[in-house]
Design a protein around this motif. Structure first.
Motif, PDB file in Angstrom:
ATOM      1  N   LEU A 225       0.835  -1.202   0.000  1.00 45.44           N
ATOM      2  CA  LEU A 225       0.000   0.000   0.000  1.00 45.44           C
ATOM      3  C   LEU A 225       0.875   1.259   0.000  1.00 45.44           C
ATOM      4  O   LEU A 225       0.528   2.268  -0.622  1.00 45.44           O
ATOM      5  N   ALA A 226       2.011   1.184   0.669  1.00 45.18           N
ATOM      6  CA  ALA A 226       2.948   2.318   0.640  1.00 45.18           C
ATOM      7  C   ALA A 226       3.387   2.582  -0.805  1.00 45.18           C
ATOM      8  O   ALA A 226       3.560   3.732  -1.213  1.00 45.18           O
ATOM      9  N   GLY A 227       3.553   1.521  -1.594  1.00 42.57           N
ATOM     10  CA  GLY A 227       3.898   1.675  -3.007  1.00 42.57           C
ATOM     11  C   GLY A 227       2.786   2.366  -3.785  1.00 42.57           C
ATOM     12  O   GLY A 227       3.036   3.194  -4.658  1.00 42.57           O
ATOM     13  N   TRP A 228       1.557   2.037  -3.425  1.00 38.09           N
ATOM     14  CA  TRP A 228       0.411   2.672  -4.089  1.00 38.09           C
ATOM     15  C   TRP A 228       0.371   4.171  -3.772  1.00 38.09           C
ATOM     16  O   TRP A 228       0.124   5.008  -4.633  1.00 38.09           O
ATOM     17  N   TYR A 229       0.664   4.510  -2.505  1.00 37.71           N
ATOM     18  CA  TYR A 229       0.740   5.937  -2.151  1.00 37.71           C
ATOM     19  C   TYR A 229       1.874   6.610  -2.936  1.00 37.71           C
ATOM     20  O   TYR A 229       1.733   7.748  -3.385  1.00 37.71           O
ATOM     21  N   ALA A 230       2.994   5.909  -3.099  1.00 34.71           N
ATOM     22  CA  ALA A 230       4.109   6.483  -3.871  1.00 34.71           C
ATOM     23  C   ALA A 230       3.641   6.811  -5.287  1.00 34.71           C
ATOM     24  O   ALA A 230       3.972   7.869  -5.836  1.00 34.71           O
ATOM     25  N   LYS A 231       2.858   5.928  -5.846  1.00 33.55           N
ATOM     26  CA  LYS A 231       2.325   6.184  -7.194  1.00 33.55           C
ATOM     27  C   LYS A 231       1.401   7.406  -7.195  1.00 33.55           C
ATOM     28  O   LYS A 231       1.460   8.235  -8.105  1.00 33.55           O
ATOM     29  N   GLN A 232       0.571   7.528  -6.163  1.00 32.92           N
ATOM     30  CA  GLN A 232      -0.313   8.707  -6.084  1.00 32.92           C
ATOM     31  C   GLN A 232       0.486  10.001  -5.991  1.00 32.92           C
ATOM     32  O   GLN A 232       0.058  11.049  -6.433  1.00 32.92           O
ATOM     33  N   LEU A 233       1.677   9.902  -5.379  1.00 33.36           N
ATOM     34  CA  LEU A 233       2.523  11.094  -5.247  1.00 33.36           C
ATOM     35  C   LEU A 233       3.296  11.389  -6.530  1.00 33.36           C
ATOM     36  O   LEU A 233       4.028  12.367  -6.599  1.00 33.36           O
ATOM     37  N   GLY A 234       3.178  10.517  -7.520  1.00 33.47           N
ATOM     38  CA  GLY A 234       3.797  10.809  -8.809  1.00 33.47           C
ATOM     39  C   GLY A 234       4.975   9.935  -9.191  1.00 33.47           C
ATOM     40  O   GLY A 234       5.640  10.190 -10.192  1.00 33.47           O
ATOM     41  N   LEU A 235       5.263   8.891  -8.399  1.00 36.92           N
ATOM     42  CA  LEU A 235       6.344   7.993  -8.808  1.00 36.92           C
ATOM     43  C   LEU A 235       5.850   7.162  -9.996  1.00 36.92           C
ATOM     44  O   LEU A 235       4.755   6.596  -9.933  1.00 36.92           O
ATOM     45  N   PRO A 236       6.654   7.097 -11.081  1.00 42.34           N
ATOM     46  CA  PRO A 236       6.179   6.388 -12.284  1.00 42.34           C
ATOM     47  C   PRO A 236       6.152   4.865 -12.102  1.00 42.34           C
ATOM     48  O   PRO A 236       7.090   4.165 -12.476  1.00 42.34           O
ATOM     49  N   ILE A 237       5.077   4.381 -11.522  1.00 38.26           N
ATOM     50  CA  ILE A 237       4.916   2.941 -11.306  1.00 38.26           C
ATOM     51  C   ILE A 237       3.856   2.434 -12.286  1.00 38.26           C
ATOM     52  O   ILE A 237       2.785   3.035 -12.410  1.00 38.26           O
ATOM     53  N   ASN A 238       4.172   1.338 -12.964  1.00 39.58           N
ATOM     54  CA  ASN A 238       3.180   0.700 -13.822  1.00 39.58           C
ATOM     55  C   ASN A 238       2.311  -0.213 -12.963  1.00 39.58           C
ATOM     56  O   ASN A 238       1.204   0.145 -12.584  1.00 39.58           O
ATOM     57  N   LYS A 239       2.841  -1.383 -12.568  1.00 39.46           N
ATOM     58  CA  LYS A 239       2.047  -2.304 -11.753  1.00 39.46           C
ATOM     59  C   LYS A 239       2.718  -2.580 -10.410  1.00 39.46           C
ATOM     60  O   LYS A 239       3.947  -2.646 -10.307  1.00 39.46           O
ATOM     61  N   LEU A 240       1.890  -2.784  -9.417  1.00 41.43           N
ATOM     62  CA  LEU A 240       2.331  -3.302  -8.132  1.00 41.43           C
ATOM     63  C   LEU A 240       1.899  -4.760  -8.107  1.00 41.43           C
ATOM     64  O   LEU A 240       0.703  -5.065  -8.227  1.00 41.43           O
ATOM     65  N   ILE A 241       2.883  -5.653  -8.018  1.00 41.71           N
ATOM     66  CA  ILE A 241       2.586  -7.082  -8.046  1.00 41.71           C
ATOM     67  C   ILE A 241       2.421  -7.570  -6.616  1.00 41.71           C
ATOM     68  O   ILE A 241       3.359  -7.523  -5.816  1.00 41.71           O
ATOM     69  N   CYS A 242       1.205  -7.992  -6.291  1.00 42.90           N
ATOM     70  CA  CYS A 242       0.899  -8.449  -4.938  1.00 42.90           C
ATOM     71  C   CYS A 242       1.223  -9.941  -4.873  1.00 42.90           C
ATOM     72  O   CYS A 242       0.517 -10.766  -5.453  1.00 42.90           O
ATOM     73  N   ALA A 243       2.307 -10.284  -4.178  1.00 48.76           N
ATOM     74  CA  ALA A 243       2.785 -11.668  -4.138  1.00 48.76           C
ATOM     75  C   ALA A 243       2.395 -12.309  -2.817  1.00 48.76           C
ATOM     76  O   ALA A 243       2.790 -11.837  -1.754  1.00 48.76           O
ATOM     77  N   SER A 244       1.604 -13.369  -2.887  1.00 48.76           N
ATOM     78  CA  SER A 244       1.192 -14.098  -1.683  1.00 48.76           C
ATOM     79  C   SER A 244       1.787 -15.490  -1.688  1.00 48.76           C
ATOM     80  O   SER A 244       2.138 -16.020  -2.746  1.00 48.76           O
ATOM     81  N   ASN A 245       1.862 -16.103  -0.511  1.00 48.91           N
ATOM     82  CA  ASN A 245       2.226 -17.521  -0.433  1.00 48.91           C
ATOM     83  C   ASN A 245       0.940 -18.354  -0.577  1.00 48.91           C
ATOM     84  O   ASN A 245      -0.035 -17.886  -1.162  1.00 48.91           O
ATOM     85  N   ALA A 246       0.940 -19.555  -0.005  1.00 49.79           N
ATOM     86  CA  ALA A 246      -0.237 -20.419  -0.174  1.00 49.79           C
ATOM     87  C   ALA A 246      -1.497 -19.820   0.457  1.00 49.79           C
ATOM     88  O   ALA A 246      -2.614 -20.229   0.137  1.00 49.79           O
ATOM     89  N   ASN A 247      -1.335 -18.856   1.342  1.00 54.08           N
ATOM     90  CA  ASN A 247      -2.483 -18.132   1.888  1.00 54.08           C
ATOM     91  C   ASN A 247      -2.864 -17.041   0.880  1.00 54.08           C
ATOM     92  O   ASN A 247      -2.365 -15.917   0.935  1.00 54.08           O
ATOM     93  N   ASN A 248      -3.745 -17.410  -0.053  1.00 49.23           N
ATOM     94  CA  ASN A 248      -3.917 -16.617  -1.274  1.00 49.23           C
ATOM     95  C   ASN A 248      -5.208 -15.806  -1.328  1.00 49.23           C
ATOM     96  O   ASN A 248      -5.778 -15.610  -2.400  1.00 49.23           O
ATOM     97  N   VAL A 249      -5.655 -15.315  -0.171  1.00 43.18           N
ATOM     98  CA  VAL A 249      -6.877 -14.502  -0.137  1.00 43.18           C
ATOM     99  C   VAL A 249      -6.762 -13.306  -1.087  1.00 43.18           C
ATOM    100  O   VAL A 249      -7.687 -12.996  -1.844  1.00 43.18           O
TER     101      VAL A 249
END
Ligand code: PLP
Length: 507
Positions: free
Chosen positions: A274-298
């Motif tokens: 989520l901190a990465g998402w805020y960074a994008k809102q502040l103007g950091l040129p981010i394309n995708k944030l890849i949400c990586a989970s283990n076997a707990n895949n909610v």
């Protein structure tokens, strides 16, 4: 103009300044604090990226925590980052082959949580001074392994604070446990519970807003707060290293200023990403944030189907800090996906909390295009550790392996539009020596933790960190374990003990 923070769950809750929100932790209606408007950076990207870590931290923190004076904020940052990390650049990037690993584990407890938790106690103490509070702050923390140690390391012997940590007895690595139960400090309490992280987190949230307990403590001049990433003071410091990572790649010529990059983030409670998402809102040129989970895949299911569903088996995995079914910080993202409609968000959360399942309407789902999600099973986690070792002689921990596997999958699916991809490396591999050794040698772990550390250090180039070597002879100070149902009793007893202690001193 002062920036205010509001609760995600209702319009009625009083808006707070940043320092007040940090002291409060969780909103009284169980919502999380978010800024009433998205702050804007004062400098252009090029100027910001040219700064070193502490200066960059100052610029970013200043716009979120704008009721802190410049001097106070600078003092907090200095105390947090001067000589506490084993490298002056705090969060260095290591590039191996096509992979850029952002190493977030150079702090005192060897996990990324240090980046925020070295700073949070400073912010909290400063906030107490700003409000001339005669209260003590009691920090309640649920941990899936790393937050507990990092929070105690940050708060140990900080005046007018007390910290209580709950960890799942069967759900942390042996080294994580050893780190916690040997923690020194007059003001620290750490106990194992017979449940999992979700039990710890849910009960901590209940206790934080339990009126009977809150009133009792208030009579003793004690106020609760939280060191979990529900606290905005924990989240904001994590925005900094997204900018810092991008800046490093611009400086070494890997990225052209303005070019977009992807980040792969090993995710549990959804704070880091989520901190990465805020960074994008502040103007950091981010394309995708890849949400990586283990076997707990909610979360994988959530991002691919729009259904948030915790009704499933809970898995104990080799990446225990991500063994989570209910991710607190998803609430903040959901709030934005509902266009900051607190009533709609509250309804969604109530459905989720009572039924265990809630479905996002399409209009909200369409707002989540910044994210893609993958889950990695145990076999692939080990294979990825081995792959990085054999191909690049670079050792990664199991959490980082989950993010690396997700990054590789994502890259394969998007070959034609490849861009630089930064993998957040969240723990030093020596925190999980049995798993890493198993991955590299195929031997079933039979060794004790310290034998595994020795065997691992014979195999890899990375030296054993001092903080790990010290553990072997550290004295165990906290052996208590309790049933989940006793958590609130323990909190009350621990915090009223304080009173009797100070009486003893007077007598
Ligand atoms: C806490 C933790 C994570 C997950 O971070 P969240 O902010 O909870 O999503 C990943 N890796 C490690 C090593 C951690 O300690």
């Amino acid at each position: 103009m002062v920036l205010y923070y509001r609760s995600t769950r209702s319009e009625q809750t009083q808006n707070l300044t940043a320092s007040e929100a940090i002291l409060q932790g969780l909103a009284p209606d169980n919502g999380l604090y978010v800024p009433t408007q998205m702050p804007q950076l004062k400098e252009d990207l090029a100027t910001l990226l040219a700064k070193d870590y502490p200066a960059m931290a100052f610029s970013i923190l200043k716009v979120f925590l704008d009721d802190f004076s410049d001097d106070d904020l600078q003092a907090c940052i200095d105390a947090a980052y001067q000589d506490t990390f084993d490298t002056a650049d705090i969060t260095p990037i290591r590039s191996v082959g096509p992979h850029h690993f952002l190493e977030l584990f150079h702090g005192p407890t060897l996990a990324f949580k240090d980046v925020a938790l070295q700073l949070l106690p400073q912010l909290m103490v400063t906030a107490m001074k700003m409000h001339a509070s005669d209260k003590k702050v009691a920090i309640l923390t649920a941990t899936s392994g790393d937050t507990g140690k990092a929070a105690m390391a940050g708060f140990a012997d900080v005046p007018n604070t007390k910290i209580i940590v709950f960890y799942p007895q069967a759900g942390v690595s042996p080294i994580q446990k050893q780190q916690m139960i040997t923690q020194v400090g007059q003001n620290v309490t750490v106990v194992g519970i017979d449940g999992n992280f979700d039990d710890a987190q849910t009960n901590v949230k209940h206790i934080l807003n339990d009126n009977v307990i809150v009133k009792k403590l208030a009579r003793n001049h004690i106020q609760f707060s939280s060191a979990n990433s529900i606290n905005i003071g924990r989240l904001v410091p994590q925005i900094v290293y997204y900018f810092n990572a991008y800046g490093q790649l611009v400086q070494n010529g890997t990225v052209k200023l303005g070019e977009t990059v992807d980040f792969s983030v090993p995710t549990g409670n959804f704070g880091d990403i989520l901190a990465g998402w805020y960074a994008k809102q502040l103007g950091l040129p981010i394309n995708k944030l890849i949400c990586a989970s283990n076997a707990n895949n909610v979360l994988t299911d959530f991002f691919t189907t729009g259904v948030y569903n915790r009704k499933r088996d809970f898995h104990l995995t080799s990446s225990p800090s991500m063994d989570i079914l209910v991710s607190s910080n998803l609430e903040r993202l959901l709030f934005y996906s509902f266009d900051q409609d607190a009533a709609a968000l509250a309804k969604f959360m109530t459905t989720f909390e009572t039924k265990g399942r809630a479905e996002l309407p399409d209009t909200a789902r369409q707002k989540l295009t910044d994210f893609v999600a993958f889950s990695t099973d145990e076999v692939d986690t080990l294979t990825t550790i081995r792959l990085m070792q054999t191909k690049y002689q670079y050792t990664i921990d199991p959490h980082t392996a989950v993010a690396t596997h997700a990054a590789i999958q994502y890259s394969q699916e998007h070959k034609s539009e490849a861009r630089p991809l930064i993998i957040l490396s969240t723990a030093n591999p020596y925190k999980f020596p049995e798993v890493v050794l198993h991955a590299l040698t195929n031997h079933q772990p039979s060794e004790t933790d310290f034998a595994a550390i020795q065997a691992l250090s014979n195999l890899i180039e990375l030296p054993v960190p001092k903080a790990i070597r010290r553990l072997k002879h550290a004295k165990v100070l906290h052996e208590q374990t309790i049933p989940v149902a006793k958590m609130s009793d323990l909190v009350l007893n621990t915090l009223s003990e304080d009173k009797s202690k100070s009486k003893d001193v007077k007598n």
